[in-house]
Motif scaffolding. Sequence first.
Motif, short mmCIF file in Angstrom:
data_model
loop_
_atom_site.label_atom_id
_atom_site.label_comp_id
_atom_site.label_asym_id
_atom_site.label_seq_id
_atom_site.Cartn_x
_atom_site.Cartn_y
_atom_site.Cartn_z
N LEU A 1 0.80 -1.22 0.00
CA LEU A 1 0.00 0.00 0.00
C LEU A 1 0.84 1.27 0.00
CD1 LEU A 1 -2.69 -1.07 2.58
CD2 LEU A 1 -2.84 -1.14 0.08
N PHE A 2 2.17 1.13 0.13
CA PHE A 2 3.03 2.31 0.17
C PHE A 2 3.45 2.74 -1.23
CE2 PHE A 2 3.59 0.82 4.47
CZ PHE A 2 3.64 1.99 5.20
N GLU A 3 3.38 4.00 -1.47
CA GLU A 3 3.90 4.57 -2.70
C GLU A 3 5.04 5.49 -2.29
OE1 GLU A 3 2.54 7.66 -6.18
OE2 GLU A 3 1.02 6.75 -4.93
N LEU A 4 6.23 5.19 -2.74
CA LEU A 4 7.39 5.99 -2.35
C LEU A 4 7.73 6.97 -3.47
CD1 LEU A 4 9.70 3.26 -0.81
CD2 LEU A 4 8.15 4.83 0.36
N ILE A 5 7.93 8.19 -3.08
CA ILE A 5 8.33 9.23 -4.02
C ILE A 5 9.60 9.85 -3.49
CG2 ILE A 5 7.69 11.42 -5.08
CD1 ILE A 5 4.76 10.58 -4.54
N PHE A 6 10.62 9.91 -4.32
CA PHE A 6 11.89 10.49 -3.91
C PHE A 6 12.03 11.88 -4.52
CE2 PHE A 6 12.58 5.96 -3.59
CZ PHE A 6 13.22 5.85 -2.38
N ALA A 7 12.26 12.85 -3.67
CA ALA A 7 12.57 14.19 -4.13
C ALA A 7 14.08 14.32 -4.10
CB ALA A 7 11.93 15.23 -3.21
N VAL A 8 14.66 14.61 -5.23
CA VAL A 8 16.11 14.64 -5.34
C VAL A 8 16.56 16.06 -5.67
CG1 VAL A 8 18.09 13.74 -6.60
CG2 VAL A 8 16.12 12.26 -6.19
N GLU A 9 17.58 16.50 -4.95
CA GLU A 9 18.15 17.82 -5.19
C GLU A 9 19.66 17.70 -5.11
OE1 GLU A 9 18.13 22.30 -3.32
OE2 GLU A 9 16.86 20.78 -2.44
N ARG A 10 20.35 18.12 -6.17
CA ARG A 10 21.82 18.09 -6.16
C ARG A 10 22.32 19.40 -5.61
NH1 ARG A 10 24.89 14.25 -8.29
NH2 ARG A 10 26.62 15.69 -8.43
N LEU A 11 23.17 19.31 -4.60
CA LEU A 11 23.79 20.48 -3.99
C LEU A 11 25.30 20.29 -4.03
CD1 LEU A 11 21.50 20.73 -0.86
CD2 LEU A 11 21.38 22.16 -2.89
N ILE B 1 23.62 14.94 -2.42
CA ILE B 1 22.31 14.71 -3.03
C ILE B 1 21.32 14.57 -1.87
CG2 ILE B 1 22.59 12.20 -3.16
CD1 ILE B 1 21.16 12.40 -5.92
N GLY B 2 20.19 15.24 -2.00
CA GLY B 2 19.21 15.24 -0.92
C GLY B 2 17.98 14.44 -1.27
N PHE B 3 17.40 13.80 -0.28
CA PHE B 3 16.20 12.99 -0.46
C PHE B 3 15.17 13.35 0.60
CE2 PHE B 3 19.61 10.29 -2.03
CZ PHE B 3 19.08 9.77 -3.20
N ALA B 4 13.92 13.23 0.21
CA ALA B 4 12.81 13.23 1.16
C ALA B 4 11.86 12.14 0.65
CB ALA B 4 12.10 14.57 1.20
N VAL B 5 11.37 11.33 1.54
CA VAL B 5 10.48 10.24 1.13
C VAL B 5 9.05 10.61 1.52
CG1 VAL B 5 9.96 7.79 1.40
CG2 VAL B 5 12.35 8.57 1.47
N GLU B 6 8.16 10.51 0.54
CA GLU B 6 6.74 10.78 0.78
C GLU B 6 5.99 9.46 0.61
OE1 GLU B 6 3.56 12.91 -1.95
OE2 GLU B 6 4.95 14.36 -1.05
N TRP B 7 5.04 9.21 1.52
CA TRP B 7 4.30 7.97 1.41
C TRP B 7 2.80 8.22 1.55
CZ3 TRP B 7 6.96 9.26 5.80
CH2 TRP B 7 6.22 9.32 6.97
N ASN B 8 2.05 7.32 0.92
CA ASN B 8 0.60 7.27 1.01
C ASN B 8 0.23 5.86 1.42
OD1 ASN B 8 -0.62 9.74 0.33
ND2 ASN B 8 -0.20 9.41 -1.85
N ALA B 9 -0.60 5.71 2.44
CA ALA B 9 -1.05 4.40 2.89
C ALA B 9 -2.47 4.52 3.40
CB ALA B 9 -0.12 3.88 4.00
N ASP B 10 -3.11 3.39 3.63
CA ASP B 10 -4.48 3.40 4.17
C ASP B 10 -4.54 4.12 5.51
OD1 ASP B 10 -5.37 1.98 2.00
OD2 ASP B 10 -5.26 0.03 3.02
N ARG C 1 -0.79 9.57 5.35
CA ARG C 1 0.31 9.94 4.46
C ARG C 1 1.32 10.78 5.22
NH1 ARG C 1 -1.69 12.98 -0.46
NH2 ARG C 1 0.44 13.72 -0.48
N GLY C 2 2.49 10.92 4.69
CA GLY C 2 3.51 11.71 5.36
C GLY C 2 4.74 11.89 4.49
N THR C 3 5.65 12.69 5.01
CA THR C 3 6.91 12.96 4.33
C THR C 3 8.01 13.00 5.39
OG1 THR C 3 5.77 14.36 2.72
CG2 THR C 3 8.16 14.58 2.83
N THR C 4 9.13 12.36 5.07
CA THR C 4 10.25 12.38 6.01
C THR C 4 10.95 13.73 5.97
OG1 THR C 4 11.89 11.64 4.39
CG2 THR C 4 10.70 9.92 5.62
N GLU C 5 11.77 13.97 6.98
CA GLU C 5 12.68 15.12 6.94
C GLU C 5 13.70 14.85 5.83
OE1 GLU C 5 12.83 18.00 8.79
OE2 GLU C 5 10.85 17.38 9.52
N PRO C 6 14.16 15.89 5.16
CA PRO C 6 15.19 15.66 4.13
C PRO C 6 16.47 15.12 4.74
CG PRO C 6 14.38 17.93 4.09
CD PRO C 6 13.78 17.27 5.27
#
Length: 166
Positions: free
Chosen positions: A5-15, A19-28, A31-36
Amino acid sequence: ANADLFELIFAVERLGRKIGFAVEWNADQGRGTTEPFFLDVGAPTCVDRAATDVPIPILDHEVAASEIVVLDSLVVEDIEVTVDISHTYQGDLRVTLESPSGTTCILHDRTGSSTDNIVTWYDTETEPAEPLSIFNGENTFGTWTLIVEDEAGGDTGALNGWQLEV
């Protein structure tokens, strides 16, 4: 929660080198987003360092030396050196760059006669006495030394600063 049920989305930013990531999820359950968070990636492509132990006096028949420590480990493909020397007789001076492995390159070899000062960017504005390509293939890691020799009497000066760009 069911892993399907998890959909993972990676936000990528090159500095630069990170490289930076934040993980966003959707579940029953919601939903939420991690700290970068950031990871080091790749290696630097250029080293640009300036001496911090200057100014140093240049006295008659003496040697003045300044060091730049480079902690980046790169292979030299091109190198340029900026030099700022106050002196009332260029013809007295020999200016040499020494790499961490001990290779030397003479930048200025007692030319210029009674001309004052050496303020230039070797390989961009002024051709060095010996080609800077002698350093090609060497590693940048370690202590680089600029050596200024005053080989005559009557005129003194100072090494005001210098910079290494690899």
